[in-house]
Design a protein around this motif. Structure first.
Motif, PDB file in Angstrom:
ATOM      1  N   TYR A   1      -3.012  -6.235  -6.004  1.00  0.00           N
ATOM      2  CA  TYR A   1      -3.181  -4.932  -6.652  1.00  0.00           C
ATOM      3  C   TYR A   1      -2.459  -3.843  -5.856  1.00  0.00           C
ATOM      4  O   TYR A   1      -2.507  -3.833  -4.628  1.00  0.00           O
ATOM      5  N   GLU A   2      -1.826  -2.935  -6.568  1.00  0.00           N
ATOM      6  CA  GLU A   2      -1.132  -1.827  -5.924  1.00  0.00           C
ATOM      7  C   GLU A   2      -2.067  -0.619  -5.821  1.00  0.00           C
ATOM      8  O   GLU A   2      -2.890  -0.382  -6.699  1.00  0.00           O
ATOM      9  N   ASP A   3      -1.875   0.146  -4.759  1.00  0.00           N
ATOM     10  CA  ASP A   3      -2.685   1.350  -4.551  1.00  0.00           C
ATOM     11  C   ASP A   3      -2.229   2.429  -5.526  1.00  0.00           C
ATOM     12  O   ASP A   3      -1.048   2.806  -5.547  1.00  0.00           O
TER      13      ASP A   3
ATOM     14  N   GLU B   1      -4.990  -5.713  -1.588  1.00  0.00           N
ATOM     15  CA  GLU B   1      -3.597  -6.039  -1.276  1.00  0.00           C
ATOM     16  C   GLU B   1      -3.352  -7.538  -1.363  1.00  0.00           C
ATOM     17  O   GLU B   1      -2.332  -7.983  -1.904  1.00  0.00           O
TER      18      GLU B   1
END
Length: 343
Positions: A151-153, A147
């Motif tokens: 970066y996105e989950d 995070e």
């Protein structure tokens, strides 16, 4: 005379009783006055009430600061994963955890190729937690670091969901034949995913150089019996982190700076210090014997490897010195022969 005495006695008694009642009333009034005065002396003005509220808030703030200060020492250390000990049960919050994890707090500037990350003299201490507890803390820290990096989950697989043994949530392989699909779906609730200890091999795959934590596919809800069918057979994919979390030789700094430039203790370190099963450091020595027993094999292995390296270095030095002496004597002999020819 006797009659006079008898008649005068009731009168005296009446006067005495009256006097007693007067004195009692006076005493009661005095006591009541004192009681009123005492109560009045404890009345709280608006200004005093505000002071009490401020003092109460200050006390709460001080308690919070003390709790933060309790873990501030962690800012000087890194959390070094040392070893995963398989089949060594640790009592968790709700149940026993199947294996144990040893980690060490090493100074931020410590340099070492050892699995321990630093020497015992350099370290703050050694600690043992359950494998589920450790995996959960590491998974949360990995998510936090992703995070922070922006970066996105992707939502496809969450390591935190399988930090402890959980029923596997899978999508069936589309290429699987229908008969096989029905057979596997009937057994669907018999498969679980959870963490386990694994060995880390050298680049040639011949020698164990350390341990790690990996996710595997199990047939029981305690994640102790591996499934006879593989996760790949069912889904056409490998389980994420099935080869390991990459903890070997990894160390996590226990502090970082927030957006305001303030130094904060990372939750992963604070949580693992709070949830330890055994610890051996400057403050607590109750778990030293158990930790030493768990570390004994690893220490012996490293000592053996270190001894082998020392022997190799000594042998190399003797070879170099021997070669040097050989060439020196050959040159000396040649010079002597040239001198005789000249004469």
């Amino acid at each position: 005379k006797s009659i006079t005495t008898a008649c005068s006695t009731p009168t005296n008694l009446t006067m005495k009783i009256a006097a007693s009642l007067v004195l009692a009333s006076a005493g009661a009034a005095s006591a009541a006055k004192k009681a009123v005065d005492l109560t009045a002396s404890h009345k709280v003005s608006g200004s005093s009430a505000r002071k009490l509220i401020r003092a109460s808030r200050k006390l709460e703030e001080n308690q919070e600061e003390e709790e933060e200060d309790e873990f501030y020492f962690l800012s000087q250390y890194r959390m070094k994963f040392v070893q995963c000990v398989a089949d060594y049960k640790i009592q968790g919050d709700d149940a026993y955890e199947s294996s144990a994890v040893i980690y060490r707090l090493c100074p931020n500037d410590a340099q070492s190729e050892s699995a321990f990350g630093c020497t015992e003299d350099e370290s703050y201490g050694d600690y043992v937690v359950g494998i589920n507890t450790f995996t959960q803390a590491v998974a949360q820290n990995m998510a936090w670091e992703r995070e922070q990096a922006g970066y996105e989950d992707d939502g496809e697989f969450n390591l935190e969901d399988y930090a402890e043994c959980r029923e596997a949530d899978m999508d069936m392989d589309e290429d699987e034949d229908e008969g096989r699909k029905r057979e596997l779906e009937e057994q669907w609730d018999q498969y679980y995913i959870g963490p386990k200890c694994v060995n880390v091999m050298d680049s040639k795959g011949k020698k164990i150089v350390g341990t790690d934590i990996a996710l595997d596919f199990f047939a029981d809800e305690t994640c102790t019996t591996e499934a006879q069918v593989s996760y790949y057979e069912l889904t056409g994919q490998e389980i994420p982190y099935s080869t390991g979390l990459g903890l070997y030789q990894e160390a996590t700094k226990c502090a970082s700076y927030n957006e305001d430039g303030e130094l904060e203790i990372k939750e992963v370190c604070q949580q693992l210090v709070e949830d330890v099963a055994y610890r051996c450091d400057a403050v607590y020595q109750g778990g030293c014997e158990k930790i030493e027993a768990l570390e004994a094999e690893l220490k012996a292995s490293e000592a053996k490897m270190s001894g082998g390296k020392v022997f190799g270095i000594v042998l190399l030095v003797f070879v170099i010195l021997g070669a040097g002496y050989y060439f020196f004597m050959k040159k000396k002999q040649k010079d002597a022969q040239n001198s005789l020819l000249n004469n």
